[in-house]
Scaffold this motif. Structure first.
Motif, short mmCIF file in Angstrom:
data_model
loop_
_atom_site.label_atom_id
_atom_site.label_comp_id
_atom_site.label_asym_id
_atom_site.label_seq_id
_atom_site.Cartn_x
_atom_site.Cartn_y
_atom_site.Cartn_z
N LYS A 19 -15.67 23.72 -18.49
CA LYS A 19 -14.57 23.65 -17.53
C LYS A 19 -15.08 23.36 -16.11
O LYS A 19 -14.38 22.73 -15.32
N ALA A 20 -16.29 23.80 -15.81
CA ALA A 20 -16.88 23.44 -14.52
C ALA A 20 -17.12 21.94 -14.43
O ALA A 20 -16.80 21.31 -13.42
N GLU A 22 -15.58 19.61 -16.10
CA GLU A 22 -14.26 18.98 -16.04
C GLU A 22 -13.71 19.03 -14.61
O GLU A 22 -13.16 18.05 -14.09
N THR A 23 -13.86 20.18 -13.96
CA THR A 23 -13.32 20.36 -12.62
C THR A 23 -14.04 19.49 -11.60
O THR A 23 -13.41 18.94 -10.69
N ALA A 26 -12.48 16.20 -11.93
CA ALA A 26 -11.08 16.24 -11.52
C ALA A 26 -10.95 16.31 -9.99
O ALA A 26 -9.99 15.79 -9.41
N GLU A 27 -11.94 16.94 -9.35
CA GLU A 27 -11.93 17.06 -7.89
C GLU A 27 -12.53 15.84 -7.19
O GLU A 27 -12.64 15.80 -5.97
N ASN A 312 -11.54 30.59 -15.94
CA ASN A 312 -11.24 30.50 -14.51
C ASN A 312 -12.48 30.45 -13.63
O ASN A 312 -12.48 29.82 -12.57
N PRO A 315 -14.33 26.69 -13.27
CA PRO A 315 -13.71 25.82 -12.26
C PRO A 315 -13.86 26.35 -10.83
O PRO A 315 -14.05 25.56 -9.90
N ALA A 318 -17.27 25.47 -9.65
CA ALA A 318 -17.36 24.03 -9.40
C ALA A 318 -16.78 23.68 -8.04
O ALA A 318 -17.37 22.89 -7.27
N ARG A 319 -15.64 24.26 -7.72
CA ARG A 319 -15.02 23.97 -6.42
C ARG A 319 -15.87 24.51 -5.27
O ARG A 319 -15.98 23.88 -4.21
N HIS A 324 -15.53 23.74 -1.30
CA HIS A 324 -14.19 24.29 -1.09
C HIS A 324 -14.29 25.77 -0.70
O HIS A 324 -15.19 26.48 -1.15
N TYR A 328 -13.09 34.10 -5.46
CA TYR A 328 -12.83 34.40 -6.88
C TYR A 328 -12.44 35.87 -6.99
O TYR A 328 -13.30 36.76 -6.89
#
Length: 420
Positions: A19-20, A22-23, A26-27, A312, A315, A318-319, A324, A328
């Motif tokens: 998911k990291a 993927e993020t 996506a970002e 959760n 991601p 990753a942000r 960003h 968390y």
């Protein structure tokens, strides 16, 4: 400023790592993304290993986070079946087992956890199992099928979530099941005696035998095969197979060897990170089962070994790696399915942290919500066969409002009215 010339490396091929990756895409990150996993399978989710897949209700392909082709399409460089043996923080490289060095600009450690091992004679016998990886689940699925067919006995050491879910699966196949647990009830450290007994009665109704206040001391075998187990009260219990389900330990060896800060054992151990999931090295992040993060809501540091934390946390990390401004602070959440009981738990209320348990609904019918409170404030809530209430329970926890316990116990009083 992140640019296309940078390389982000992810060590760990579970849900958080996938998911990291993927993020990052996506970002809009256009640099190199390298994901390294010591498993040969593509990244997969772990809950099905003790739930749907083990029960035979889901096929093998259903466990994977993405289709294999997705990684090529997203230009994620996969190194499967490769172990990272060292991190050189000064050179900003990771070393693979065969000696290859890979440079990183940012590094994410999602190394997960590993099953704790039984330290008793007989653990080397062929019928002793653990459940953490897909290969473990594949093997155990075959074992349960054979035990059910042959009226065989499975002994489970530990009455935690994995132990109970496997017990339910084994009974579904028709195997005889005995659970050895050193605590006074199942899930004692998580749910306390008030709710642990709900799960004990559920399993007893389905034919599971419990031995509480006992520890497994020896696995007895012959010709390399399991015959029985012995417990510390001198009793011997028949067994054809044994599952060690006594918890998991964070995989921190790589981080520890690199000199990263490790959280205290009292906080669950793990790689210490800040609220942005950044380790003591500003270019290295950690998430998932291996990370210990501060949660201001509870005034403590937590390490959470559940699906939602990986879903959760990956991601979020990753942000943060992209610069960003994230915090968390997710309320811990997990779920289980056993027989006809479905449950979701939100919050954090370990033994000794609460002074009251309030039940809303009918615990006897296993349709209720349980709340753990301290000084009138909700620390955690568990909904059993009651659905679509998780968001309201978490809002109540976050509000830290002092609630009227009579209203909390009354199903006719809307939960949202208590979170003002």
């Amino acid at each position: 400023m992140v640019d296309a010339d940078q390389t982000f490396v992810i060590v760990g091929g579970g849900l958080a790592g996938a998911k990291a990756a993927e993020t990052l895409r996506a970002e809009g990150f256009t640099g190199r993304v390298i994901l390294i996993s010591d498993e040969r399978d593509h990244p997969y989710e772990r809950p099905p290993l003790s739930k749907g897949y083990l029960l035979g209700k889901e096929d093998r392909d259903s466990v994977f986070v993405h289709e294999p082709a997705w990684y090529t399409q997203a230009e994620i460089e996969l190194h499967l079946g490769q172990t990272v043996t060292a991190i050189d923080r000064a050179a900003k490289t990771v070393r693979l087992g065969e000696g290859t060095l890979i440079h990183y600009d940012k590094l994410l450690l999602v190394t997960g956890a590993e099953p704790r091992r039984l330290e008793v004679p007989g653990t080397g016998l062929a019928g002793v199992h653990h459940l953490r990886r897909l290969a473990h689940a594949e093997r155990l699925k075959g074992v349960l099928t054979a035990l059910g067919r042959d009226n065989g006995h499975l002994v489970i050491a530990g009455a935690g979530w994995i132990g109970l879910e496997v017990a339910a699966a084994a009974r579904g196949y028709g195997a005889e099941v005995t659970v050895i647990e050193h605590g006074p009830t199942p899930l004692h450290t998580v749910l306390g005696p008030e709710l642990g007994n709900v799960f004990a009665e559920l399993h007893r109704e389905h034919g599971v035998r419990f031995h509480f206040g006992r520890q497994l001391t020896e696995i007895v075998g012959q010709d390399g095969m399991v015959l029985a187990v012995r417990t510390d009260d001198g009793e011997e219990h028949p067994a054809h197979d044994v599952l060690a389900a006594i918890g998991a330990a964070p995989r921190i060896g790589l981080a520890e060897a690199a000199g990263l800060e490790i959280a205290d054992r009292a906080d669950g151990g793990g790689i210490a990170v800040d609220e942005r999931l950044r380790t003591s090295d500003p270019d290295i992040y950690a998430a998932g089962d291996a990370a210990s993060f501060p949660l201001a809501l509870f005034g403590t540091r937590l390490r959470v070994e559940h699906w939602a934390n990986s879903l959760n946390g990956g991601p979020a990390a990753a942000r943060a790696m992209l610069g960003h401004d994230i915090v968390y602070d997710r309320v811990p959440y997990f779920f289980t399915d056993q027989y006809d009981l479905g449950m979701e738990y939100s919050g954090w209320a370990p033994a000794g942290s609460y002074d009251e348990v309030v039940i809303r609904g009918d615990a006897g019918k296993r349709e209720f919500i349980a709340f753990w409170l301290k000084q009138g404030r909700v620390l955690a809530g568990m909904n059993v066969n009651v659905w679509d209430v998780t968001e309201r329970i978490q809002k109540l926890i976050r509000s830290q409002a002092e609630v009227d316990t009579e209203a909390l116990a009354d199903p006719h009083v809307p939960l949202e009215s208590l979170a003002s």
